[in-house]
Design an enzyme around this catalytic site. Structure first.
Site, PDB file in Angstrom:
ATOM      1  N   HIS A 147      -4.034   1.193  11.988  1.00 15.82           N
ATOM      2  CA  HIS A 147      -3.757  -0.037  12.737  1.00 15.82           C
ATOM      3  C   HIS A 147      -5.093  -0.716  13.060  1.00 15.82           C
ATOM      4  O   HIS A 147      -5.958  -0.093  13.693  1.00 15.82           O
ATOM      5  CB  HIS A 147      -2.993   0.322  14.013  1.00 15.82           C
ATOM      6  N   TYR A 156       0.847  -4.046  12.122  1.00 16.80           N
ATOM      7  CA  TYR A 156       0.757  -2.610  11.811  1.00 16.80           C
ATOM      8  C   TYR A 156       1.627  -1.766  12.745  1.00 16.80           C
ATOM      9  O   TYR A 156       2.415  -0.930  12.299  1.00 16.80           O
ATOM     10  CB  TYR A 156      -0.703  -2.162  11.818  1.00 16.80           C
ATOM     11  N   ASN A 216     -10.269  -2.913   2.336  1.00 17.83           N
ATOM     12  CA  ASN A 216      -9.938  -2.948   0.905  1.00 17.83           C
ATOM     13  C   ASN A 216     -11.204  -2.739   0.084  1.00 17.83           C
ATOM     14  O   ASN A 216     -12.315  -2.742   0.627  1.00 17.83           O
ATOM     15  CB  ASN A 216      -9.335  -4.310   0.535  1.00 17.83           C
ATOM     16  N   HIS A 274       0.839  -1.219   0.000  1.00 18.35           N
ATOM     17  CA  HIS A 274       0.000   0.000   0.000  1.00 18.35           C
ATOM     18  C   HIS A 274       0.868   1.260   0.000  1.00 18.35           C
ATOM     19  O   HIS A 274       0.518   2.257   0.632  1.00 18.35           O
ATOM     20  CB  HIS A 274      -0.937   0.020   1.210  1.00 18.35           C
TER      21      HIS A 274
HETATM   22 FE1  HDE Z   1      -2.509  -4.748   5.467  1.00 21.71          FE
HETATM   23  N1  HDE Z   1      -0.713  -3.937   5.917  1.00 21.71           N
HETATM   24  N2  HDE Z   1      -1.848  -6.573   6.020  1.00 21.71           N
HETATM   25  N3  HDE Z   1      -4.255  -5.625   4.853  1.00 21.71           N
HETATM   26  N4  HDE Z   1      -3.180  -2.979   4.852  1.00 21.71           N
HETATM   27  C1  HDE Z   1      -0.364  -2.645   5.758  1.00 21.71           C
HETATM   28  O1  HDE Z   1       0.778  -1.338   7.361  1.00 21.71           O
HETATM   29  C2  HDE Z   1      -0.713  -6.800   6.723  1.00 21.71           C
HETATM   30  C3  HDE Z   1      -4.585  -6.938   4.955  1.00 21.71           C
HETATM   31  C4  HDE Z   1      -4.437  -2.686   4.404  1.00 21.71           C
HETATM   32  O2  HDE Z   1      -3.243   3.529   3.939  1.00 21.71           O
HETATM   33  C5  HDE Z   1       0.968  -2.319   6.370  1.00 21.71           C
HETATM   34  O3  HDE Z   1       1.386   0.776   7.856  1.00 21.71           O
HETATM   35  C6  HDE Z   1      -0.615  -8.190   7.082  1.00 21.71           C
HETATM   36  C7  HDE Z   1      -5.984  -7.128   4.713  1.00 21.71           C
HETATM   37  C8  HDE Z   1      -4.508  -1.305   4.016  1.00 21.71           C
HETATM   38  O4  HDE Z   1      -1.642   3.369   5.415  1.00 21.71           O
HETATM   39  C9  HDE Z   1       1.398  -3.648   7.002  1.00 21.71           C
HETATM   40  C10 HDE Z   1      -1.726  -8.778   6.553  1.00 21.71           C
HETATM   41  C11 HDE Z   1      -6.484  -5.887   4.461  1.00 21.71           C
HETATM   42  C12 HDE Z   1      -3.244  -0.790   4.255  1.00 21.71           C
HETATM   43  C13 HDE Z   1       0.242  -4.566   6.630  1.00 21.71           C
HETATM   44  C14 HDE Z   1      -2.493  -7.757   5.894  1.00 21.71           C
HETATM   45  C15 HDE Z   1      -5.392  -4.962   4.544  1.00 21.71           C
HETATM   46  C16 HDE Z   1      -2.440  -1.856   4.784  1.00 21.71           C
HETATM   47  C17 HDE Z   1       1.956  -1.686   5.421  1.00 21.71           C
HETATM   48  C18 HDE Z   1      -2.122 -10.241   6.606  1.00 21.71           C
HETATM   49  C19 HDE Z   1      -7.926  -5.510   4.106  1.00 21.71           C
HETATM   50  C20 HDE Z   1      -2.778   0.628   3.979  1.00 21.71           C
HETATM   51  C21 HDE Z   1       2.287  -0.342   5.980  1.00 21.71           C
HETATM   52  C22 HDE Z   1      -2.157 -10.763   7.924  1.00 21.71           C
HETATM   53  C23 HDE Z   1      -8.853  -5.761   5.171  1.00 21.71           C
HETATM   54  C24 HDE Z   1      -3.043   1.522   5.133  1.00 21.71           C
HETATM   55  C25 HDE Z   1       1.448  -0.203   7.141  1.00 21.71           C
HETATM   56  C26 HDE Z   1      -2.611   2.918   4.805  1.00 21.71           C
HETATM   57  C27 HDE Z   1      -1.106  -1.702   5.173  1.00 21.71           C
HETATM   58  C28 HDE Z   1       0.238  -5.833   7.015  1.00 21.71           C
HETATM   59  C29 HDE Z   1      -3.685  -8.035   5.194  1.00 21.71           C
HETATM   60  C30 HDE Z   1      -5.572  -3.555   4.311  1.00 21.71           C
HETATM   61  C31 HDE Z   1       2.744  -4.160   6.633  1.00 21.71           C
HETATM   62  C32 HDE Z   1       0.525  -8.813   7.851  1.00 21.71           C
HETATM   63  C33 HDE Z   1      -6.757  -8.446   4.779  1.00 21.71           C
HETATM   64  C34 HDE Z   1      -5.707  -0.574   3.440  1.00 21.71           C
HETATM   65  O5  HDE Z   1       1.509  -3.559   8.373  1.00 21.71           O
END
Ligand code: HDE
Length: 748
Positions: free
Chosen positions: A387, A410, A196, A123
Site C-alpha cells: 500500500h 490499495y 515499477n 499485477h
Molecule cells: Fe498499482 N495497483 N495502481 N501502480 N501497483 C495495485 O493493488 C492502482 C500504479 C503497483 O505486488 C493493486 O493490491 C491505481 C503505479 C504494483 O502486490 C491496485 C493506480 C505504480 C502493484 C492498484 C495505480 C503501481 C500494484 C492491485 C493509478 C508504480 C503490485 C492489487 C492511480 C509506481 C503490488 C493490489 C503487489 C497493485 C491500483 C498505478 C505499482 C488495484 C488505482 C503508478 C507494483 O490497488
C-alpha cells in the site's frame, strides 16, 4: 444411479496389505520417526494407515495408501482430531452412496472449494523473495526515517515482482511493465515502496486508471488476448491519450522484456517527500539499481519462452537465491529542494515525467539483498498486501493526482481480495514492531484484545493507549499551505506530452531504436482498425519523424501529419536511459550457460570451461539427447544435467560446444542441437566452440566458414584453456551481441 461392476482385484487381501504397511513402516523413515512420535504420544506411534477400529479396509485402495509410511506429523482435521483414513469417504457399504454425515470429507472439500481468492486486478502474476536493506550512511539530514538513518539497522524486506496485465497463470515474459514492490519491516512500522521497472506512468490522473487497465486487459467480448498489449483496445486508448506516449516508448523498448527480475531497475515513479527531524522537507525520486546490470531478452525469445518456460522469471529468481547468487540493488535518491522544483521545466507532480539523471544525479544510499525464497507461495507472495499509504515518519506523499488515487485504491482492493479489514494480521503483512490500537473485530480477527475499553480517551484503561508526539517518533504529515478553487482541471504544467518521449527515443543506441521500431511493427501490426494505426503514427511523428516513418514503412502506409501538441522542451540525450549506453558491470556472475555434448566429447575442454564458469559464479548445465552419463573420448564419465528437449536455448544466456569428433558427429544429426546454436546466434547470445565444435557451428549455419569471427562467437581450434574461458566470460558479461549483421536472416 447406475452401479458399476466392481473391478476384479488381484490384491491378495486385507491381511497382506496390512503386512505390507507394517513392513514399510519398519523399513523406512517410519522406523526412525516412531520413537519420536511415541515419546510425544504413545497413540501416535500406531501406523497412520491403520484402519479405524471396527472399520474394514477395502480391497481397492489407492497406491497412495500403500506407500504411506509412519513418519512425520499426524494428519488431523482443522479441529486437531487425528484422521485414521484419508483415502475413503464414508459411504453406505463399499459401493453405496457417500454419506453427508462425513465431516472429514466435508471439511476437506469445503476448504478446497474456497482455495482461490480473487487475483489482483492488476499485477496478478508475481514472484517474491525475502531479504534485507541496509543504509550506507545516515541520511538524517534528509529524513527522520530510522531505517535510513541507523547504519546498523538491517531492515527485513519482502519484495514482490510482477507483470501488470496478465492473469495469475499467464507467462512471465510477456511484453509488459514489471511491478517492483518492496515492503520494509522497519522498527517504526511497515514502509512500502510500491514501484515499477519503468520510471514514468501511462496516465496523469487516477481517474483514468480503470480505463487504461480495461483497454490493456483481454478484450471484453472474447477475453482475448491474454497478457499482451498487441490488440485493438489497448492501442485505441493509447492513441487517444497522448500523455501515455512517453511510457509507451519505454514499453516498446527492451525494458519491457527483462532478462531477469535481478537485472532490472526499479522506480518509485511519483515524486515523494522526505522530512528530517527539523521539519525540513525535500522532494525525492526513488530508484533501485541492480548490481547485476540491466539486461533484456530478444522479443522472439520472450515469445518462445512464454511456451517453453512460462515460469522463466520466477524460476530464475528462486534458483539464483537457492544457488547463493543473491540478487542485489542499490537504493538511489534524486533529491530536489522544493525551491528548485520550478526550474526543471516540467512538473514533478506529473507521473509521466522523469528527472534525467544527468540533471539531478542518483545518489546511492543503501543496499537491498534478497537471500531467502518464500516457504509458501499463497501465504506469502499471494497474501502480501502493499500500500503506497504505508508510510513511516520521515517519508511523505506529494499531491501527484495519480499517487493521490493510489492512496485510496490499495487498501480498498485488499479489503475484498483478502476478505476483510484484518489482513494486516496475516504473518507476511504484520509489522515486526509492536502494534496496538482500538480497531476491533471484523472477519478473520486473530488478536484477542483484553479488557472492556475499546475507545479513547478513557480514564479507566490502565495503562491507557496514547499518541506519540512527532519528536518521540509519531507520524506527522508535512504541513503545506495549499490554496485553490475546487475544480476538475489538469494543470497546464502537465500539458507537454511528447518532449520526454523524444528524450527517451534520442537517448537509445541504434540497436535499441531498431528494437523499438520492431516492437511497434509487431504491436500495431496486430491492430485491425486502420484509424487506430494512423492515429498512433500521428502521435509518433511528435516523438520523432524518423521513428514514425520507419514504423509507417512496415505498416505500408504514408506518414500522416503530426497530431496536435502543446509544449516542446528540448533535452540533451540521457545515456542513463539506455540499457546499453548506461554501461553495465563487467560481470557474468549469475548467468546460465549450456554445454552441448554427446558420447566421445572432449572431457578436458568441457571441464576446463565448466569449472572456470562455476568459479565465476555462473550456472552450467550439460545437455544431451538422453539423461545419464556420457563416456568422454578419454574414457572419463560426465554427468548429463538435462535433456536437450527440456532445456531449449531460450532458457540460457550462452552456449559452449566442446570438441570430440564422435560427440560432434552425433550432435550434427540432432535437430535439437543444431537448432539450439542457430537460435542462440539469432538471439545474439555468446557462443563458444573448441576443436571439432567449431566445424559444428559452421555446419549449423552460424558461421559462414570455420574462420569467420562474428561478434560474441568465440572459437579455438586448439585447447579450451583458461584464456579461452576468460574470453568467453567477457563475452557473457556483455550479455548480447546485437551487432551481428546476419542474425535476423537465421531461420530458427
Ligand atoms: Fe498499482 N495497483 N495502481 N501502480 N501497483 C495495485 O493493488 C492502482 C500504479 C503497483 O505486488 C493493486 O493490491 C491505481 C503505479 C504494483 O502486490 C491496485 C493506480 C505504480 C502493484 C492498484 C495505480 C503501481 C500494484 C492491485 C493509478 C508504480 C503490485 C492489487 C492511480 C509506481 C503490488 C493490489 C503487489 C497493485 C491500483 C498505478 C505499482 C488495484 C488505482 C503508478 C507494483 O490497488
Amino acid at each position: 444411479m447406475t452401479q458399476t461392476t466392481p473391478t476384479p482385484s488381484d490384491e491378495p487381501g486385507d491381511q497382506s496389505r496390512r503386512r505390507f504397511l507394517a513392513t514399510a513402516s519398519a523399513t523406512t523413515a517410519g522406523a526412525a520417526a516412531a520413537p519420536l512420535l511415541a515419546a510425544a504420544d504413545p497413540a501416535a506411534a500406531a501406523p497412520r494407515t491403520a484402519a479405524q477400529p471396527g472399520m474394514p479396509v477395502g480391497k481397492s485402495e489407492t497406491l497412495a495408501r500403500e506407500i504411506s509410511v509412519d513418519a512425520g506429523e499426524a494428519l488431523t482435521t482443522n479441529q486437531g482430531v487425528r484422521i485414521a483414513d484419508d483415502q475413503n469417504s464414508l459411504r453406505l457399504g463399499p459401493r453405496g452412496p457417500t454419506l453427508l454425515e462425513d465431516q472429514i470429507l466435508r471439511e476437506k472439500i469445503t476448504a478446497f472449494d474456497h482455495e482461490r481468492i480473487p487475483e489482483r486486478v492488476v499485477h496478478a502474476r508475481g514472484a517474491a523473495a525475502h531479504g534485507h536493506f541496509q543504509v550506507y550512511e545516515s541520511l538524517s539530514g534528509l529524513t527522520r526515517a530510522r531505517f535510513l538513518t541507523d547504519t546498523k539497522a538491517k531492515t527485513p524486506v519482502f519484495v514482490r515482482f510482477s507483470t501488470v496485465v496478465g492473469s495469475r497463470g499467464s507467462a512471465d515474459t510477456a511484453r509488459d511493465v514489471r511491478g517492483f514492490a518492496v515492503k520494509f519491516y522497519t522498527d517504526e512500522g511497515n514502509y512500502d515502496l510500491v514501484g515499477n521497472n519503468i520510471p514514468v506512468f501511462f496516465i496523469q490522473d487516477a481517474i483514468k486508471f480503470p480505463d487504461l487497465i480495461h483497454a490493456a486487459k483481454p478484450e471484453a467480448d472474447k477475453e482475448i488476448p491474454q497478457a499482451a498489449t498487441a490488440h485493438d483496445t489497448f492501442w485505441d486508448f493509447i492513441s487517444l491519450m497522448p500523455e501515455s506516449t512517453h511510457m509507451v516508448m519505454w514499453a516498446m523498448s527492451d525494458r519491457a522484456l527483462p532478462r531477469s527480475y535481478r537485472m532490472m531497475e526499479g522506480f518509485g515513479v511519483h515524486t515523494f517527500r522526505l522530512t528530517n527531524a527539523q521539519g525540513t522537507s525535500r522532494l525525492v525520486k526513488f530508484h533501485w539499481k541492480p548490481l547485476a546490470g540491466v539486461h533484456g531478452l530478444a522479443w522472439d525469445e520472450a515469445q518462445k519462452l512464454a511456451g517453453k518456460d512460462p515460469d522463466f522469471h520466477r524460476r530464475d529468481l528462486a534458483e539464483a537465491i537457492e544457488a547463493g547468487h543473491f540478487p542485489q540493488w542499490e537504493l538511489g535518491l534524486q533529491v530536489i529542494e522544493e525551491a528548485d522544483a520550478q526550474r526543471l521545466g516540467f512538473d514533478l507532480l506529473d507521473a509521466t515525467k522523469l528527472i534525467p539523471e544527468e540533471l539531478v544525479p542518483v545518489k546511492p544510499v543503501g543496499k537491498l539483498t534478497l537471500n531467502r525464497n518464500p516457504d509458501n507461495y499463497f501465504a506469502e507472495t499471494e497474501q502480501v498486501a502493499f500500500h503506497v499509504g504505508n508510510l513511516v515518519p520521515g517519508i511523505d506523499v506529494t499531491e501527484d493526482p495519480l499517487l493521490q488515487g493510489r492512496l485510496f485504491s490499495y487498501l480498498d482492493t485488499q479489503l475484498t481480495r483478502l476478505g476483510g479489514p484484518n489482513f494486516h494480521e496475516i504473518p507476511i503483512n504484520r509489522p515486526v514492531c509492536p502494534f496496538h490500537n482500538l480497531q476491533r473485530d471484523g472477519f478473520h480477527r486473530q488478536t484477542i484484545a483484553k479488557g472492556r475499553v475499546n475507545y479513547e480517551p478513557s480514564s479507566i484503561d490502565v495503562p491507557p493507549v496514547r499518541e506519540t508526539p512527532a519528536e518521540r517518533g509519531g507520524f506527522t504529515t508535512h504541513p503545506l499551505a495549499l490554496h485553490g478553487e475546487k475544480l476538475r482541471r489538469r494543470s497546464d504544467s502537465f500539458a507537454d506530452h511528447y518532449s520526454q518521449a523524444t528524450l527517451f527515443w534520442q537517448s537509445q543506441t541504434a540497436v535499441e531504436q531498431q528494437h523499438i521500431v520492431e516492437a511497434l511493427r509487431f504491436e500495431l501490426g496486430k491492430v485491425t482498425v486502420p484509424e487506430v494505426r494512423q492515429r498512433m503514427l500521428a502521435n509518433l511523428v511528435n516523438v520523432d519523424r524518423t521513428l514514425a516513418s520507419r514504423v509507417a514503412a512496415y505498416l505500408g502506409t504514408p506518414v500522416p501529419p503530426a497530431s496536435p501538441r502543446s509544449g516542446n522542451r528540448a533535452y540533451s540525450p540521457s545515456p542513463a536511459l539506455s540499457m546499453i549506453a548506461r554501461g553495465n558491470p563487467k560481470s557474468a556472475a549469475g548467468r546460465k550457460v549450456a554445454v552441448l555434448a554427446a558420447d566421445g566429447v572432449d572431457a578436458k575442454a568441457l571441464q576446463a570451461v565448466k569449472s572456470a564458469l562455476l568459479r565465476a559464479g555462473l550456472a552450467v548445465r550439460v545437455l544431451s539427447s538422453r539423461l545419464g552419463e556420457l563416456r568422454a573420448a578419454d574414457g572419463e564419465t560426465i554427468a548429463i544435467d538435462d535433456l536437450l528437449v527440456t532445456m531449449p536455448s531460450v532458457v540460457f544466456d550462452a552456449v559452449f560446444v566442446p570438441g570430440g569428433s564422435q560427440s560432434i558427429a552425433a550432435l550434427a544429426t540432432q535437430g535439437d542441437a543444431v537448432h539450439f546454436v542457430r537460435e542462440a546466434f539469432k538471439h545474439a547470445k555468446p557462443i563458444a566452440a573448441s576443436g571439432e565444435g567449431v566445424a559444428f557451428l559452421a555446419q549449423a549455419g552460424v558461421l559462414a566458414s570455420p574462420n569467420e569471427k562474428p561478434a560474441g562467437v568465440l572459437t579455438t581450434a586448439g585447447a579450451a584453456d583458461a584464456a579461452f574461458a576468460a574470453a568467453f566470460l567477457a563475452d557473457i558479461a556483455v550479455h548480447r551481441h546485437w551487432s551481428r549483421a546476419n542474425a535476423a536472416a537465421i531461420a530458427a
